[in-house]
Scaffold this motif. Sequence first.
Motif, PDB file in Angstrom:
ATOM      1  N   ASP A 163       0.845  -1.182   0.000  1.00 23.25           N
ATOM      2  CA  ASP A 163       0.000   0.000   0.000  1.00 23.25           C
ATOM      3  C   ASP A 163       0.885   1.238   0.000  1.00 23.25           C
ATOM      4  O   ASP A 163       1.869   1.303   0.736  1.00 23.25           O
ATOM      5  CB  ASP A 163      -0.892   0.011   1.237  1.00 23.25           C
ATOM      6  N   PRO A 164       0.495   2.245  -0.782  1.00 25.28           N
ATOM      7  CA  PRO A 164       1.285   3.469  -0.787  1.00 25.28           C
ATOM      8  C   PRO A 164       1.204   4.169   0.572  1.00 25.28           C
ATOM      9  O   PRO A 164       0.164   4.148   1.236  1.00 25.28           O
ATOM     10  CB  PRO A 164       0.633   4.322  -1.876  1.00 25.28           C
ATOM     11  N   LEU A 165       2.296   4.781   0.955  1.00 27.19           N
ATOM     12  CA  LEU A 165       2.341   5.502   2.220  1.00 27.19           C
ATOM     13  C   LEU A 165       1.859   6.932   2.017  1.00 27.19           C
ATOM     14  O   LEU A 165       1.995   7.491   0.927  1.00 27.19           O
ATOM     15  CB  LEU A 165       3.763   5.506   2.776  1.00 27.19           C
ATOM     16  N   GLU A 166       1.327   7.513   3.089  1.00 33.25           N
ATOM     17  CA  GLU A 166       0.822   8.881   3.004  1.00 33.25           C
ATOM     18  C   GLU A 166       1.939   9.892   2.784  1.00 33.25           C
ATOM     19  O   GLU A 166       1.779  10.845   2.041  1.00 33.25           O
ATOM     20  CB  GLU A 166       0.066   9.245   4.290  1.00 33.25           C
ATOM     21  N   LYS A 167       3.053   9.701   3.464  1.00 35.96           N
ATOM     22  CA  LYS A 167       4.143  10.675   3.398  1.00 35.96           C
ATOM     23  C   LYS A 167       5.269  10.167   2.527  1.00 35.96           C
ATOM     24  O   LYS A 167       5.512   8.967   2.433  1.00 35.96           O
ATOM     25  CB  LYS A 167       4.672  10.966   4.795  1.00 35.96           C
ATOM     26  N   LYS A 168       5.980  11.098   1.928  1.00 38.00           N
ATOM     27  CA  LYS A 168       7.179  10.760   1.169  1.00 38.00           C
ATOM     28  C   LYS A 168       8.379  10.854   2.091  1.00 38.00           C
ATOM     29  O   LYS A 168       8.421  11.682   3.004  1.00 38.00           O
ATOM     30  CB  LYS A 168       7.356  11.719  -0.011  1.00 38.00           C
ATOM     31  N   TYR A 169       9.348  10.017   1.829  1.00 35.94           N
ATOM     32  CA  TYR A 169      10.575  10.008   2.613  1.00 35.94           C
ATOM     33  C   TYR A 169      11.391  11.263   2.344  1.00 35.94           C
ATOM     34  O   TYR A 169      11.570  11.665   1.197  1.00 35.94           O
ATOM     35  CB  TYR A 169      11.393   8.760   2.268  1.00 35.94           C
ATOM     36  N   LYS A 170      11.863  11.866   3.430  1.00 38.24           N
ATOM     37  CA  LYS A 170      12.765  13.003   3.331  1.00 38.24           C
ATOM     38  C   LYS A 170      14.082  12.591   3.983  1.00 38.24           C
ATOM     39  O   LYS A 170      14.103  12.268   5.183  1.00 38.24           O
ATOM     40  CB  LYS A 170      12.201  14.227   4.055  1.00 38.24           C
ATOM     41  N   PRO A 171      15.183  12.562   3.226  1.00 41.47           N
ATOM     42  CA  PRO A 171      16.469  12.210   3.836  1.00 41.47           C
ATOM     43  C   PRO A 171      16.741  13.075   5.071  1.00 41.47           C
ATOM     44  O   PRO A 171      16.485  14.278   5.072  1.00 41.47           O
ATOM     45  CB  PRO A 171      17.472  12.495   2.714  1.00 41.47           C
ATOM     46  N   GLY A 172      17.201  12.418   6.122  1.00 41.81           N
ATOM     47  CA  GLY A 172      17.506  13.108   7.366  1.00 41.81           C
ATOM     48  C   GLY A 172      16.337  13.185   8.336  1.00 41.81           C
ATOM     49  O   GLY A 172      16.490  13.692   9.451  1.00 41.81           O
ATOM     50  N   SER A 173      15.183  12.677   7.949  1.00 46.22           N
ATOM     51  CA  SER A 173      14.001  12.790   8.814  1.00 46.22           C
ATOM     52  C   SER A 173      13.938  11.717   9.896  1.00 46.22           C
ATOM     53  O   SER A 173      13.191  11.867  10.861  1.00 46.22           O
ATOM     54  CB  SER A 173      12.728  12.758   7.975  1.00 46.22           C
ATOM     55  N   VAL A 174      14.705  10.649   9.750  1.00 46.79           N
ATOM     56  CA  VAL A 174      14.663   9.551  10.714  1.00 46.79           C
ATOM     57  C   VAL A 174      15.882   9.633  11.626  1.00 46.79           C
ATOM     58  O   VAL A 174      17.015   9.664  11.169  1.00 46.79           O
ATOM     59  CB  VAL A 174      14.629   8.184   9.997  1.00 46.79           C
ATOM     60  N   ASN A 175      15.618   9.674  12.932  1.00 47.55           N
ATOM     61  CA  ASN A 175      16.681   9.730  13.929  1.00 47.55           C
ATOM     62  C   ASN A 175      16.842   8.333  14.523  1.00 47.55           C
ATOM     63  O   ASN A 175      15.933   7.835  15.200  1.00 47.55           O
ATOM     64  CB  ASN A 175      16.327  10.753  15.010  1.00 47.55           C
ATOM     65  N   LEU A 176      17.985   7.703  14.271  1.00 48.58           N
ATOM     66  CA  LEU A 176      18.186   6.322  14.716  1.00 48.58           C
ATOM     67  C   LEU A 176      18.224   6.196  16.235  1.00 48.58           C
ATOM     68  O   LEU A 176      17.735   5.203  16.785  1.00 48.58           O
ATOM     69  CB  LEU A 176      19.458   5.754  14.099  1.00 48.58           C
ATOM     70  N   SER A 177      18.792   7.168  16.916  1.00 52.34           N
ATOM     71  CA  SER A 177      18.822   7.105  18.385  1.00 52.34           C
ATOM     72  C   SER A 177      17.424   7.178  18.967  1.00 52.34           C
ATOM     73  O   SER A 177      17.100   6.473  19.922  1.00 52.34           O
ATOM     74  CB  SER A 177      19.694   8.228  18.949  1.00 52.34           C
ATOM     75  N   ASP A 178      16.582   8.042  18.394  1.00 52.39           N
ATOM     76  CA  ASP A 178      15.193   8.110  18.848  1.00 52.39           C
ATOM     77  C   ASP A 178      14.476   6.798  18.573  1.00 52.39           C
ATOM     78  O   ASP A 178      13.732   6.300  19.411  1.00 52.39           O
ATOM     79  CB  ASP A 178      14.447   9.252  18.148  1.00 52.39           C
ATOM     80  N   LEU A 179      14.706   6.242  17.409  1.00 52.09           N
ATOM     81  CA  LEU A 179      14.075   4.983  17.026  1.00 52.09           C
ATOM     82  C   LEU A 179      14.447   3.865  17.994  1.00 52.09           C
ATOM     83  O   LEU A 179      13.611   3.043  18.362  1.00 52.09           O
ATOM     84  CB  LEU A 179      14.474   4.616  15.593  1.00 52.09           C
ATOM     85  N   SER A 180      15.696   3.827  18.434  1.00 50.82           N
ATOM     86  CA  SER A 180      16.138   2.763  19.344  1.00 50.82           C
ATOM     87  C   SER A 180      15.390   2.797  20.668  1.00 50.82           C
ATOM     88  O   SER A 180      15.251   1.771  21.328  1.00 50.82           O
ATOM     89  CB  SER A 180      17.646   2.848  19.580  1.00 50.82           C
ATOM     90  N   LYS A 181      14.876   3.942  21.062  1.00 49.73           N
ATOM     91  CA  LYS A 181      14.133   4.068  22.321  1.00 49.73           C
ATOM     92  C   LYS A 181      12.828   3.274  22.295  1.00 49.73           C
ATOM     93  O   LYS A 181      12.299   2.899  23.339  1.00 49.73           O
ATOM     94  CB  LYS A 181      13.830   5.529  22.647  1.00 49.73           C
ATOM     95  N   PHE A 182      12.303   3.007  21.105  1.00 43.60           N
ATOM     96  CA  PHE A 182      11.084   2.201  21.014  1.00 43.60           C
ATOM     97  C   PHE A 182      11.316   0.771  21.498  1.00 43.60           C
ATOM     98  O   PHE A 182      10.367   0.067  21.830  1.00 43.60           O
ATOM     99  CB  PHE A 182      10.533   2.182  19.589  1.00 43.60           C
ATOM    100  N   SER A 183      12.579   0.346  21.542  1.00 47.34           N
ATOM    101  CA  SER A 183      12.895  -1.012  21.997  1.00 47.34           C
ATOM    102  C   SER A 183      12.481  -1.223  23.447  1.00 47.34           C
ATOM    103  O   SER A 183      12.275  -2.358  23.877  1.00 47.34           O
ATOM    104  CB  SER A 183      14.385  -1.300  21.839  1.00 47.34           C
ATOM    105  N   TYR A 184      12.366  -0.172  24.199  1.00 47.57           N
ATOM    106  CA  TYR A 184      12.022  -0.235  25.621  1.00 47.57           C
ATOM    107  C   TYR A 184      10.613  -0.783  25.842  1.00 47.57           C
ATOM    108  O   TYR A 184      10.304  -1.326  26.886  1.00 47.57           O
ATOM    109  CB  TYR A 184      12.158   1.163  26.221  1.00 47.57           C
ATOM    110  N   PHE A 185       9.773  -0.649  24.824  1.00 49.58           N
ATOM    111  CA  PHE A 185       8.383  -1.074  24.936  1.00 49.58           C
ATOM    112  C   PHE A 185       8.200  -2.479  24.385  1.00 49.58           C
ATOM    113  O   PHE A 185       8.842  -2.866  23.414  1.00 49.58           O
ATOM    114  CB  PHE A 185       7.471  -0.099  24.177  1.00 49.58           C
ATOM    115  N   LYS A 186       7.282  -3.215  25.002  1.00 44.47           N
ATOM    116  CA  LYS A 186       7.034  -4.602  24.590  1.00 44.47           C
ATOM    117  C   LYS A 186       6.673  -4.704  23.115  1.00 44.47           C
ATOM    118  O   LYS A 186       7.092  -5.614  22.418  1.00 44.47           O
ATOM    119  CB  LYS A 186       5.933  -5.213  25.464  1.00 44.47           C
TER     120      LYS A 186
END
Length: 192
Positions: free
Chosen positions: A1-24
């Motif tokens: 399925d097509p996504l609503e937003k287009k990817y913008k280089p630099g928009s994803v922060n890997l350190s922030d993403l890793s924090k999701f690991s804390y949740f089940k």
Amino acid sequence: DPLEKKYKPGSVNLSDLSKFSYFKDGPLIAKEYLEKHGIQFFVIPHLKKTFLDGAAMILDKKKPVIALTLRYDRIENFWFCLLHELAHLIKHLQTGKTNIMIDELETHKSITANKDAKEKEADKISKNALIPEEYWEKVNLDAKNLAKEVILLSDQLKIHPAIVAGRIQFEKNNYRILTQFLGRGEVDKLFN
């Protein structure tokens, strides 16, 4: 399925993403996060008789895709592979072209010693996004109670203990320790 937003280089922060690991349900939260940033994310069944862990690609029309096989269905492996593939997307793939990087990630140091520069860079980026170097330097790998080191650092960084345990296993080249933290069989059941 097509996504609503287009990817913008630099928009994803890997350190922030890793924090999701804390949740089940962190892997599901990560999927939603990536898709809200224009990155298609798939978990596919492991392809038998292969060592494929994941792939990063940019399809026509600048559509990035990340796919993981869950060859090792462990929480720490999921997060390392995910951030490794995202590091490829951020650093090694160019938008406007069809690009692909397919990975066979192994934890054995003898294999990682032969990796090319892009693979080593993706490894370094993912390791540092999961556990920043200034925190890792304080881990006592010779501690008698490594489980305490795992709990302390995971609580401090607000990441899943599996990530710390997996890193300790890798650095000590001992995959028999701290297995109680790895979250075996926990990721696949979230996606099925």
